[in-house]
Design a protein around this motif. Structure first.
Motif, short mmCIF file in Angstrom:
data_model
loop_
_atom_site.label_atom_id
_atom_site.label_comp_id
_atom_site.label_asym_id
_atom_site.label_seq_id
_atom_site.Cartn_x
_atom_site.Cartn_y
_atom_site.Cartn_z
N GLN A 263 0.88 -1.19 0.00
CA GLN A 263 0.00 0.00 0.00
C GLN A 263 0.91 1.23 0.00
O GLN A 263 1.70 1.43 0.92
CB GLN A 263 -0.88 0.03 1.26
CG GLN A 263 -1.81 -1.17 1.41
CD GLN A 263 -3.12 -0.99 0.65
OE1 GLN A 263 -3.18 -0.31 -0.38
NE2 GLN A 263 -4.18 -1.61 1.16
N VAL B 280 0.32 -7.91 3.58
CA VAL B 280 0.06 -6.55 3.13
C VAL B 280 0.99 -5.63 3.91
O VAL B 280 1.02 -5.68 5.15
CB VAL B 280 -1.41 -6.12 3.36
CG1 VAL B 280 -1.60 -4.66 2.92
CG2 VAL B 280 -2.36 -7.03 2.60
N ASP C 124 1.50 -1.87 4.83
CA ASP C 124 0.77 -0.60 4.82
C ASP C 124 1.72 0.54 5.17
O ASP C 124 2.18 0.64 6.31
CB ASP C 124 -0.39 -0.66 5.83
CG ASP C 124 -1.02 0.71 6.02
OD1 ASP C 124 -0.98 1.52 5.07
OD2 ASP C 124 -1.51 0.97 7.13
N SER D 294 -7.00 -2.73 4.43
CA SER D 294 -5.99 -3.76 4.14
C SER D 294 -6.40 -5.13 4.68
O SER D 294 -6.00 -6.16 4.13
CB SER D 294 -4.64 -3.37 4.76
OG SER D 294 -4.15 -2.19 4.16
#
Ligand SMILES: NC(=O)c1ccc[n+]([C@@H]2O[C@H](COP(=O)([O-])OP(=O)(O)OC[C@H]3O[C@@H](n4cnc5c(N)ncnc54)[C@H](OP(=O)(O)O)[C@@H]3O)[C@@H](O)[C@H]2O)c1
Length: 309
Positions: free
Chosen positions: A151, A209, A211, A221
């Motif tokens: 992300q 993930v 972030d 997420s």
């Protein structure tokens, strides 16, 4: 020596170029002639006072958390470097920063810069590379074949994270604005999700993930993770600290600058695995302009680096 300094929190123009006494290394420190200083969002947050709760500044404050330069003098017991070495260094929140012609640093806050990297490249890759390494290698333990979502793929940490995750053998997706999709693909992302066009990372697709954005993005997420996956995050926009799922792990990447990690990152950069990303270079005296450009998001893609002649 010349340095940038501020005496209170405020907008970029609280920072001034000042003359300060020359630095003298302690017995276990080296004196570094700074050549390049990395400027990131954390520097702007510290200067504005928004980190006062967690990392209060002591004034007068020299900004800057990292940089690169040449070792020009050694303390009596500083046998860990040689005069003339090009090194990358970090300066903790609590100490004088890197926006100065000279800094003194102990062994545990420098890493040697291998050729062919120069000071600007080392400053640009050192901090975001260490953040990416700690997040993906040490915290999330990414392995070959894993599916990883970054992300904030067009950001400085995101850019290093995409390259590192590919190097680790992962299949990498990244979120970015549509206009930055080609840049993120050039970094190696297999898939770009345009968050400004409502692009969605889907459900239960990812093992990890990362972030680097925070806020709502952090919350969203969770849905993208498979059961047993890992949401690893940096402290970016404020988040709701309560995990939204109990069948995944939520881990903060705790960033420090151990020389062994910094040197691994610099070695990967020297091999061309992690390509340093430089969005803008300005002379040290224009530190306030660097902060303005970062805050206005007009610094281009990559790190802002201040150069010292
Ligand atoms: N110890 C720690 O926890 C630690 C250490 C280092 C950094 N940080 C924090 O980590 C964050 C990232 O650092 P950085 O240097 O990589 O910052 P950066 O270069 O500013 O990158 C942030 C990126 O996120 C993108 N972005 C914004 N909103 C998004 C969204 N909704 N979805 C996907 N991407 C989005 C931005 O794109 P646009 O520019 O196009 O908006 C930008 O490319 C910062 O907040 C920094 O303070 C924390």
């Amino acid at each position: 020596m010349k340095a940038i300094q501020y005496e209170r929190y405020g907008p970029p123009d609280v920072m001034q170029l000042v003359d300060l006494p020359d630095r003298v290394p302690a017995t276990d420190e080296v004196l570094i002639a700074v050549r390049a200083v990395s400027v990131g969002p954390g520097d702007c947050k510290t200067r504005s006072g928004s980190l006062d709760g967690s990392h209060p500044a002591s004034f007068p404050k020299i900004p800057g958390r990292s940089g690169a330069g040449i070792v020009v003098a050694l303390g009596a017991q500083a046998d860990f470097a040689t005069i003339g070495d090009l090194v990358c260094f970090s300066t903790p929140h609590t100490e004088s920063g890197s926006c100065a012609e000279f800094v003194t640093r102990p062994r545990d806050q420098i890493g040697r810069v291998p050729p062919p990297l120069d000071a600007v490249a080392a400053a640009a890759v050192g901090h975001p590379g260490v953040c990416a390494w700690i997040a993906l290698v040490e915290t999330a333990r990414v392995e070959p074949g894993m599916r990883v979502l970054v992300q904030g793929g067009s950001g400085t940490i995101g850019a290093q994270a995409i390259q590192l995750a590919k190097h680790l053998g992962a299949r990498v997706s990244a979120t970015a604005r549509r206009k930055n999709a080609a840049y993120v693909e050039r970094l190696g992302a297999d898939e770009v999700i345009a968050f400004d066009e409502g692009g969605d990372a889907g459900r239960a697709r990812f093992d990890v993930v990362l972030d680097t954005v925070g806020g709502e993005t952090h919350r969203r997420s969770y849905a993208a993770l498979r059961a047993g996956g890992v949401l690893v995050y940096l402290r970016a926009a404020p988040i709701d600290e309560t995990p939204a799922r109990t069948d995944v792990r939520t881990l903060l990447a705790r960033i420090d600058y151990r020389p062994e990690i910094l040197e691994k990152v610099l070695a990967l950069a020297a091999q061309g695995v992690l390509r340093p990303q430089v969005g803008l270079t300005l002379p040290l005296a224009q530190c306030a302009e660097a902060h303005r450009r970062l805050e206005a998001r007009t610094h281009g893609l990559g790190r802002v680096v201040l150069t010292v002649p």
